[in-house]
Design a protein around this motif. Sequence first.
Motif, PDB file in Angstrom:
ATOM      1  N   LYS A  37       0.830  -1.197   0.000  1.00 46.28           N
ATOM      2  CA  LYS A  37       0.000   0.000   0.000  1.00 46.28           C
ATOM      3  C   LYS A  37       0.871   1.256   0.000  1.00 46.28           C
ATOM      4  O   LYS A  37       0.583   2.226  -0.708  1.00 46.28           O
ATOM      5  CB  LYS A  37      -0.914  -0.004   1.225  1.00 46.28           C
ATOM      6  N   ASP A  38       1.953   1.244   0.783  1.00 42.01           N
ATOM      7  CA  ASP A  38       2.859   2.396   0.825  1.00 42.01           C
ATOM      8  C   ASP A  38       3.561   2.583  -0.515  1.00 42.01           C
ATOM      9  O   ASP A  38       3.718   3.709  -0.989  1.00 42.01           O
ATOM     10  CB  ASP A  38       3.891   2.232   1.940  1.00 42.01           C
ATOM     11  N   GLY A  40       2.392   1.699  -3.418  1.00 41.78           N
ATOM     12  CA  GLY A  40       1.372   2.229  -4.333  1.00 41.78           C
ATOM     13  C   GLY A  40       1.116   3.705  -4.116  1.00 41.78           C
ATOM     14  O   GLY A  40       0.983   4.469  -5.074  1.00 41.78           O
ATOM     15  N   ASN A  41       1.063   4.120  -2.848  1.00 38.64           N
ATOM     16  CA  ASN A  41       0.867   5.536  -2.548  1.00 38.64           C
ATOM     17  C   ASN A  41       2.046   6.371  -3.034  1.00 38.64           C
ATOM     18  O   ASN A  41       1.869   7.504  -3.497  1.00 38.64           O
ATOM     19  CB  ASN A  41       0.657   5.742  -1.047  1.00 38.64           C
ATOM     20  N   VAL A  43       3.967   5.683  -5.641  1.00 40.95           N
ATOM     21  CA  VAL A  43       3.842   5.794  -7.102  1.00 40.95           C
ATOM     22  C   VAL A  43       2.756   6.796  -7.467  1.00 40.95           C
ATOM     23  O   VAL A  43       2.940   7.637  -8.351  1.00 40.95           O
ATOM     24  CB  VAL A  43       3.544   4.410  -7.722  1.00 40.95           C
ATOM     25  N   ARG A  44       1.621   6.734  -6.761  1.00 34.82           N
ATOM     26  CA  ARG A  44       0.520   7.675  -7.025  1.00 34.82           C
ATOM     27  C   ARG A  44       0.972   9.119  -6.841  1.00 34.82           C
ATOM     28  O   ARG A  44       0.707   9.983  -7.685  1.00 34.82           O
ATOM     29  CB  ARG A  44      -0.665   7.377  -6.107  1.00 34.82           C
ATOM     30  N   LEU A  45       1.692   9.364  -5.752  1.00 32.58           N
ATOM     31  CA  LEU A  45       2.175  10.711  -5.472  1.00 32.58           C
ATOM     32  C   LEU A  45       3.182  11.169  -6.528  1.00 32.58           C
ATOM     33  O   LEU A  45       3.154  12.319  -6.966  1.00 32.58           O
ATOM     34  CB  LEU A  45       2.787  10.766  -4.071  1.00 32.58           C
ATOM     35  N   ILE A  47       3.283  10.222  -9.637  1.00 33.25           N
ATOM     36  CA  ILE A  47       2.519  10.506 -10.865  1.00 33.25           C
ATOM     37  C   ILE A  47       1.818  11.847 -10.752  1.00 33.25           C
ATOM     38  O   ILE A  47       1.828  12.646 -11.702  1.00 33.25           O
ATOM     39  CB  ILE A  47       1.519   9.372 -11.156  1.00 33.25           C
ATOM     40  N   GLU A  48       1.217  12.119  -9.598  1.00 29.50           N
ATOM     41  CA  GLU A  48       0.551  13.413  -9.401  1.00 29.50           C
ATOM     42  C   GLU A  48       1.539  14.566  -9.560  1.00 29.50           C
ATOM     43  O   GLU A  48       1.217  15.572 -10.195  1.00 29.50           O
ATOM     44  CB  GLU A  48      -0.092  13.476  -8.019  1.00 29.50           C
ATOM     45  N   ARG A  49       2.710  14.414  -8.982  1.00 26.15           N
ATOM     46  CA  ARG A  49       3.733  15.468  -9.114  1.00 26.15           C
ATOM     47  C   ARG A  49       4.146  15.657 -10.560  1.00 26.15           C
ATOM     48  O   ARG A  49       4.286  16.790 -11.025  1.00 26.15           O
ATOM     49  CB  ARG A  49       4.977  15.109  -8.294  1.00 26.15           C
ATOM     50  N   GLU A  51       2.418  14.985 -13.258  1.00 27.40           N
ATOM     51  CA  GLU A  51       1.316  15.612 -13.995  1.00 27.40           C
ATOM     52  C   GLU A  51       1.241  17.109 -13.717  1.00 27.40           C
ATOM     53  O   GLU A  51       1.036  17.903 -14.636  1.00 27.40           O
ATOM     54  CB  GLU A  51      -0.013  14.941 -13.649  1.00 27.40           C
TER      55      GLU A  51
END
Length: 59
Positions: A37-38, A40-41, A43-45, A47-49, A51
Amino acid sequence: MGRRRGVMSQRLKEELAKELGFYDVVQREGWGAIRAKDAGNMVRLAIERAERQLTGKTE
């Protein structure tokens, strides 16, 4: 099958882990000890940065 080469720099990974609050686990036990989960979080962060950077938005 060989391991994939990392896309994120070590510095970026450390920065994201600190921001998400699990860098202490990384320091103590290494990257293999973080929860899925960490990861994944993280990677999500990242990607957000990326973008935001592409669109020119800063916070």
